[in-house]
Design a protein around this motif. Structure first.
Motif, mmCIF file in Angstrom:
data_model
loop_
_atom_site.group_PDB
_atom_site.id
_atom_site.type_symbol
_atom_site.label_atom_id
_atom_site.label_comp_id
_atom_site.label_asym_id
_atom_site.label_seq_id
_atom_site.Cartn_x
_atom_site.Cartn_y
_atom_site.Cartn_z
ATOM 1 N N GLU A 153 0.826 -1.204 0.000
ATOM 2 C CA GLU A 153 0.000 0.000 0.000
ATOM 3 C C GLU A 153 0.863 1.258 0.000
ATOM 4 O O GLU A 153 0.580 2.220 -0.715
ATOM 5 N N TRP A 158 -0.501 -1.986 -6.290
ATOM 6 C CA TRP A 158 -1.871 -2.449 -6.076
ATOM 7 C C TRP A 158 -2.085 -3.885 -6.533
ATOM 8 O O TRP A 158 -2.934 -4.599 -5.986
ATOM 9 N N TYR A 183 -8.389 -1.068 -4.049
ATOM 10 C CA TYR A 183 -7.242 -1.341 -4.913
ATOM 11 C C TYR A 183 -7.662 -1.298 -6.390
ATOM 12 O O TYR A 183 -6.926 -0.785 -7.241
#
Length: 381
Positions: A153, A158, A183
């Motif tokens: 993160e 992602w 995401y």
């Protein structure tokens, strides 16, 4: 020349005496070392309980020197170094543990986990990732996955974050569907910036299906549909938002008003906004309703209606801006004062860490929490 056995008989008691003396000396030395090691260990614990970390480290170093084979002392010393911010020394301690051949597998897993934490605290994310990956299939697997998720993160990776979140979700460690939807939204944003709108639309539809109670996928989808010249689809998406995630409509109120004005759907938009305001009064919804009203006098009555229901400096400021007073100079002074007073009230505040911002964030820049910002501004909390 014959061998004289007399010397052999004399040698036996001498050898026995020397051996006995040597064993006594060894035992005495061993007793001294055994007394010193626990003494240093307990002294270190005492310093630690009194939050005297420097003295505790010195005591544990002394204990390790007296008993270098005790792994627990190494773990204690390494953890102290990490807490002190001396990450290089913590890494050396835990790497020394890993290099030992007499460690049991549980101790080796524990040392690997401690080493990963050292790298993570030191900000060496690439080395932390490698160390955490080695904990798959160990008792520290779940903790390692959560740490990896945090790394991905922070680095905005992602794709890997989605993979780890899916594993955590399948292992019954918690529900990560909303986070996976975030995401997908982040990936859709990147695809839109790269001009791949088809991929972005697909990702947003998948996110909306994955987390139907989440507002972000539908808001982002409506924005993209509007950009692509699909106002009818965008309106349908926002209608769905009001049904499945009504708490998020204030964030899309301005977008809804713009779509309605551009496509001649003002009546439908007003009905939707009025229903949202009745459910959860919001200054953002008021602003959108004012924008959709054709009559300026009727539009400004929305601020009065809002003030009748609750005290609001923001609504008072908006109402004052269009009011004609006898003394315009005084009105300008009051207006300037109100403008200054409402600035802090128009911010959004993270419920997890208190970080304030003029815009709404789905991912807090301060504490990295997801969905920690309420959809309403500080004044309305």
């Amino acid at each position: 020349m014959e061998f004289d056995f007399t010397w052999v008989l004399l040698g036996f008691p001498i050898a026995f005496t020397l051996g006995w003396l040597a064993s006594r000396l060894d035992l005495r030395q061993l007793r001294i070392e055994n007394r010193q090691a626990p003494k240093a260990y307990f002294k270190g614990l005492n310093f630690l309980l009194n939050e005297q970390q420097d003295q505790a480290i010195d005591a544990f170093i002394e204990a390790v020197q007296n008993d270098p084979d005790t792994s627990e002392l190494h773990f204690a010393l390494g953890n102290l170094f990490r807490r002190r911010g001396e990450y290089e020394r913590a890494v050396r301690v835990h790497e020394h543990l890993m290099s030992r051949g007499d460690l049991t597998q549980p101790e080796r897993d524990r040392a690997q986990h401690a080493l990963a934490l050292d790298f993570l605290k030191a900000g060496l994310l690439d080395r932390a990732e490698i160390a955490l990956r080695k904990l798959e299939g160990t008792p520290f697997e779940e903790e390692a996955r959560l740490a990896l998720l945090s790394i991905y993160e922070r680095s905005r990776d992602w794709a890997n974050a989605t993979d780890i979140a899916a594993r955590l979700d399948s292992s019954s460690h918690g529900n990560f569907s909303t986070r996976q939807a975030h995401y997908l939204c982040e990936q859709a944003s990147a695809s839109t910036a790269a001009g791949d709108t088809a991929r972005a639309l697909s990702a947003l539809h998948e996110a909306a299906a994955m987390a139907p109670a989440s507002a972000r996928p539908l808001i982002d989808l409506a924005k993209l549909q509007n950009q692509l010249g699909q106002p009818q689809d965008a309106m349908q998406t926002l209608l769905k938002l009001e049904k499945t995630a009504p708490q998020g409509l204030p964030l899309a109120a301005g977008l809804l008003a713009n779509i309605a004005q551009g496509s001649g759907q003002q009546a439908a938009a007003k009905t939707l906004l009025e229903a949202s305001y009745a459910h959860m009064p919001s200054i953002d919804v008021i602003e959108a309703l004012v924008k959709l009203e054709k009559d300026p006098v009727t539009a400004r009555q929305w601020y009065v209606r809002h003030l009748e229901g609750q005290t609001s400096l923001v609504a008072a400021d908006k109402w004052m801006a269009g009011e004609k007073l006898e003394n315009e100079q005084h009105r300008a002074l009051v207006q300037r004062t109100l403008d200054q007073a409402i600035k802090p009230l128009m911010r959004y505040r993270c419920a997890a860490c208190g970080f304030e911002a003029t815009q709404h964030f789905w991912h807090c820049p301060g504490c990295q929490a997801w969905d920690s910002y309420p959809t309403r501004r500080i004044e309305e909390l």
